[in-house]
Motif scaffolding. Sequence first.
Motif, mmCIF file in Angstrom:
data_model
loop_
_atom_site.group_PDB
_atom_site.id
_atom_site.type_symbol
_atom_site.label_atom_id
_atom_site.label_comp_id
_atom_site.label_asym_id
_atom_site.label_seq_id
_atom_site.Cartn_x
_atom_site.Cartn_y
_atom_site.Cartn_z
ATOM 1 N N ASP A 160 0.583 -1.704 0.271
ATOM 2 C CA ASP A 160 -0.136 -0.321 -0.113
ATOM 3 C C ASP A 160 0.701 0.929 0.214
ATOM 4 O O ASP A 160 0.259 2.332 -0.192
ATOM 5 C CB ASP A 160 -0.631 -0.187 1.527
ATOM 6 C CG ASP A 160 -1.929 -0.825 0.403
ATOM 7 O OD1 ASP A 160 -2.696 -1.187 0.253
ATOM 8 O OD2 ASP A 160 -2.274 -2.099 2.122
ATOM 9 N N SER A 161 2.047 1.244 -0.128
ATOM 10 C CA SER A 161 3.014 2.384 -0.516
ATOM 11 C C SER A 161 3.408 3.083 -1.536
ATOM 12 O O SER A 161 3.054 2.180 -2.535
ATOM 13 C CB SER A 161 4.869 1.653 0.147
ATOM 14 O OG SER A 161 4.505 1.518 1.584
ATOM 15 N N TYR A 162 2.979 4.428 -1.968
ATOM 16 C CA TYR A 162 4.082 4.794 -3.034
ATOM 17 C C TYR A 162 5.346 4.368 -3.150
ATOM 18 O O TYR A 162 6.190 4.361 -2.765
ATOM 19 C CB TYR A 162 3.191 6.194 -2.755
ATOM 20 C CG TYR A 162 1.693 6.274 -2.881
ATOM 21 C CD1 TYR A 162 1.092 6.659 -4.187
ATOM 22 C CD2 TYR A 162 1.009 6.190 -1.885
ATOM 23 C CE1 TYR A 162 -0.679 6.393 -3.873
ATOM 24 C CE2 TYR A 162 -0.718 6.214 -1.736
ATOM 25 C CZ TYR A 162 -0.909 6.401 -2.840
ATOM 26 O OH TYR A 162 -2.585 6.055 -2.426
ATOM 27 N N PRO A 163 5.616 4.842 -4.826
ATOM 28 C CA PRO A 163 6.913 4.911 -4.876
ATOM 29 C C PRO A 163 7.507 5.262 -4.759
ATOM 30 O O PRO A 163 8.765 4.799 -4.348
ATOM 31 C CB PRO A 163 6.574 4.286 -6.641
ATOM 32 C CG PRO A 163 5.275 4.799 -6.986
ATOM 33 C CD PRO A 163 4.405 5.065 -5.868
ATOM 34 N N ARG A 164 7.306 6.414 -3.833
ATOM 35 C CA ARG A 164 8.185 7.692 -3.029
ATOM 36 C C ARG A 164 8.567 7.166 -1.657
ATOM 37 O O ARG A 164 9.584 7.791 -1.590
ATOM 38 C CB ARG A 164 7.386 9.016 -4.333
ATOM 39 C CG ARG A 164 6.391 8.450 -2.830
ATOM 40 C CD ARG A 164 5.809 10.269 -2.530
ATOM 41 N NE ARG A 164 4.545 10.448 -1.609
ATOM 42 C CZ ARG A 164 3.348 10.010 -1.961
ATOM 43 N NH1 ARG A 164 3.288 9.483 -3.363
ATOM 44 N NH2 ARG A 164 2.339 10.239 -1.151
ATOM 45 N N GLN A 165 8.033 6.209 -1.115
ATOM 46 C CA GLN A 165 8.481 6.262 -0.659
ATOM 47 C C GLN A 165 9.017 4.718 -0.500
ATOM 48 O O GLN A 165 9.078 4.374 0.408
ATOM 49 C CB GLN A 165 7.075 5.701 0.554
ATOM 50 C CG GLN A 165 6.341 6.952 0.470
ATOM 51 C CD GLN A 165 4.502 6.385 1.059
ATOM 52 O OE1 GLN A 165 4.111 5.356 0.339
ATOM 53 N NE2 GLN A 165 4.264 7.187 2.605
ATOM 54 N N LEU A 166 9.954 4.380 -1.757
ATOM 55 C CA LEU A 166 10.641 2.949 -1.483
ATOM 56 C C LEU A 166 12.242 2.985 -1.961
ATOM 57 O O LEU A 166 12.646 4.283 -2.532
ATOM 58 C CB LEU A 166 9.457 2.659 -3.206
ATOM 59 C CG LEU A 166 8.178 1.412 -3.100
ATOM 60 C CD1 LEU A 166 8.098 1.394 -3.815
ATOM 61 C CD2 LEU A 166 7.865 1.178 -1.275
ATOM 62 N N SER A 167 12.955 2.595 -1.332
ATOM 63 C CA SER A 167 14.407 2.866 -2.031
ATOM 64 C C SER A 167 14.772 2.380 -3.765
ATOM 65 O O SER A 167 13.164 1.705 -3.927
ATOM 66 C CB SER A 167 15.368 2.185 -0.850
ATOM 67 O OG SER A 167 14.666 0.297 -1.066
ATOM 68 N N GLY A 168 15.213 2.917 -3.920
ATOM 69 C CA GLY A 168 15.669 2.164 -5.762
ATOM 70 C C GLY A 168 15.253 0.095 -5.550
ATOM 71 O O GLY A 168 14.893 0.130 -6.759
ATOM 72 N N GLY A 169 16.571 0.363 -4.835
ATOM 73 C CA GLY A 169 16.279 -1.680 -4.501
ATOM 74 C C GLY A 169 14.270 -2.203 -4.401
ATOM 75 O O GLY A 169 14.669 -3.215 -5.445
ATOM 76 N N LYS A 202 11.901 -0.640 -5.506
ATOM 77 C CA LYS A 202 11.584 -0.001 -6.792
ATOM 78 C C LYS A 202 11.016 -1.178 -7.605
ATOM 79 O O LYS A 202 10.644 -1.631 -8.392
ATOM 80 C CB LYS A 202 11.489 1.503 -7.063
ATOM 81 C CG LYS A 202 11.069 2.345 -6.428
ATOM 82 C CD LYS A 202 11.842 3.477 -7.146
ATOM 83 C CE LYS A 202 11.683 4.603 -5.758
ATOM 84 N NZ LYS A 202 11.705 5.951 -6.036
ATOM 85 N N GLN A 203 12.650 -1.312 -7.975
ATOM 86 C CA GLN A 203 13.106 -2.434 -8.718
ATOM 87 C C GLN A 203 12.159 -3.314 -8.410
ATOM 88 O O GLN A 203 12.398 -4.469 -9.620
ATOM 89 C CB GLN A 203 14.446 -2.695 -9.035
ATOM 90 C CG GLN A 203 15.289 -3.231 -10.539
ATOM 91 C CD GLN A 203 14.352 -2.210 -11.480
ATOM 92 O OE1 GLN A 203 13.742 -2.525 -12.399
ATOM 93 N NE2 GLN A 203 15.567 -1.810 -12.288
ATOM 94 N N ARG A 204 12.333 -4.202 -7.705
ATOM 95 C CA ARG A 204 11.793 -5.405 -6.854
ATOM 96 C C ARG A 204 10.320 -5.346 -7.509
ATOM 97 O O ARG A 204 9.346 -6.302 -8.179
ATOM 98 C CB ARG A 204 12.209 -5.540 -5.579
ATOM 99 C CG ARG A 204 13.118 -6.614 -5.541
ATOM 100 C CD ARG A 204 13.877 -6.781 -4.053
ATOM 101 N NE ARG A 204 14.250 -5.985 -2.992
ATOM 102 C CZ ARG A 204 13.891 -5.941 -1.808
ATOM 103 N NH1 ARG A 204 13.401 -6.923 -0.982
ATOM 104 N NH2 ARG A 204 14.618 -4.904 -0.906
ATOM 105 N N VAL A 205 9.888 -4.791 -7.209
ATOM 106 C CA VAL A 205 8.434 -3.960 -7.599
ATOM 107 C C VAL A 205 8.082 -4.482 -9.346
ATOM 108 O O VAL A 205 7.156 -4.685 -10.003
ATOM 109 C CB VAL A 205 8.099 -2.541 -6.698
ATOM 110 C CG1 VAL A 205 6.456 -2.673 -7.463
ATOM 111 C CG2 VAL A 205 7.877 -2.640 -5.558
ATOM 112 N N ALA A 206 8.996 -3.755 -9.668
ATOM 113 C CA ALA A 206 9.301 -3.784 -11.696
ATOM 114 C C ALA A 206 8.941 -5.314 -11.789
ATOM 115 O O ALA A 206 8.618 -5.368 -12.784
ATOM 116 C CB ALA A 206 9.791 -2.772 -12.340
#
Length: 254
Positions: free
Chosen positions: A134-143, A145-149
């Motif tokens: 339920d988090s937004y991309p801005r709340q994630l680290s780069g790693g 975000k890439q795992r979400v992708a």
Amino acid sequence: MALLKINNLVKSYKEAGGILKGVSLDVHKGEVIVILGPSGCGKSTLLRCINGLESIQGGEILLDGEVISNRKNDMHLIRQKIGMVFQSYDLFPNLTVLKNILLGPVKAQKRDKAEVTAQAEKLLERVGLLEKKDSYPRQLSGGQKQRVAIVRALCMNPEILLFDEVTAALDPEMVREVLDVMMDLAKEGRTMLIVTHQLEFARAVADRIVFIDEGVIVEESKPEDFFTSPKTERAKKFLDAFKFEKRITYAEMI
């Protein structure tokens, strides 16, 4: 029969000339191919051509024996079979992690939302990010975000996964968490084409190394052969440019 077959692929730009100059490559189901080469040699362009993001000027690309190159009218259907993960994540900033993942399967594939949600949550748990759904991309680290992708691509149930320098934009401490996920995918038999400069990872994960320079395949071999006794002077020069530190490698982990 090869799952993906590339025959004499030519890609050129008016302002830059030839980028790919007759590339031919067969990819079999369950095979992991790592594409190496210097910057600007055509590695990423090859992946973009496979995914239909770039038109080609010659040759053809076949998936399951069917020509898929330059098919503009139904390329969106073909991309459902060929998932691609970019170094820039490309997550929608206004959507939560879960909604980013659900968008393609529900809207493009018309799949049941509850079924896709269950799959997405299972995959998020697998990569250690279920609590971030339920988090937004801005709340994630780069790693993260890439795992979400990667999870987003997996939820489309593709036949092939393409990875284009997915760790290039990450801080060194975040690289490992992404490569671990990719290593697990390789172990479970996913068909993958990976462009990377992480040579230790390439050596451990690949079934085959394809080395490209100036738009052509210069060398193609098993990882151990490529890294210990490259056939060409160009590959030797490329490898000599990389300095390996003495630390635990992916090859020692598996």
